[in-house]
Design a protein around this motif. Sequence first.
Motif: not given
Length: 230
Positions: A223-226, A200-204, A180-181, A153-157
């Motif tokens: 995820x960093x790139x899609x 992206x990076x696996x977070x477990x 998450x992206x 809903x905003x760049x904070x999320x």
Amino acid sequence: MNTNHQILQATCTDPEVCTICGSVYGPALGHDIEEWETIQESTCTTIGKERGICTRCGETVEQDLPLKAHTPGDWEITREATLERDGLRQQRCTVCGKLLKEEKIILTAEEKMALYKKQCVKVSYKDLARDPDAYKDQLIYVTGEVIQVVEASSSAYYCIYRVDITRGSYGIYTDTVYIYYDGYGKTPRILEDDIVTFYGRYDGLTSYTTVMGATVTLPCIYAEYIEIVR
Ligand SMILES: [Zn+2]
Ligand SMILES: [Zn+2]
Ligand SMILES: [Zn+2]
């Protein structure tokens, strides 16, 4: 008029003077060399010499030649750029090896993305779910069908996607992961039913409680790139 002066003409090395009182009337002429012969060429590190014969006094004169310019060689990469830090490249003289120029190698956004993707390894759902610690914080990529989209809903999320990443027979996807992206406002948007590759990076594993009160545990990827496949 003073008749006590006796003028001696200037020579190559001596000024014009009065031999009686010593007054100087003009500077030495300097040698007059018409042709110089190089005895030793200069390099970029050693001074060369040239020799000539004075047409006026016949003296043999030597003088230094200026240093030659360095010869710049090709740029050489001394440190590859990585995702974490800039690289370094150097240009040296091909003759004496002196370091002439040094500059940073700064990856463009495109190069960074290519390098990032190259470092991502493909991991199956089973590996992520069975042994999460073995892959935690590794760069991975998964391809799957997006089954749920929660846009930020905003760049904070973060945007959140639930994605099925195991492709079974008939092209049916199963095995859900959480992605998450940081994609607020980015286009193209990811929509439900899209087939997408996430790098992206696996977070477990991450767990959440459903509205029915059950606990669901899913592999979680930042995820960093899609890349939308279709
Ligand atoms: Zn005099
Ligand atoms: Zn001379
Ligand atoms: Zn040199």
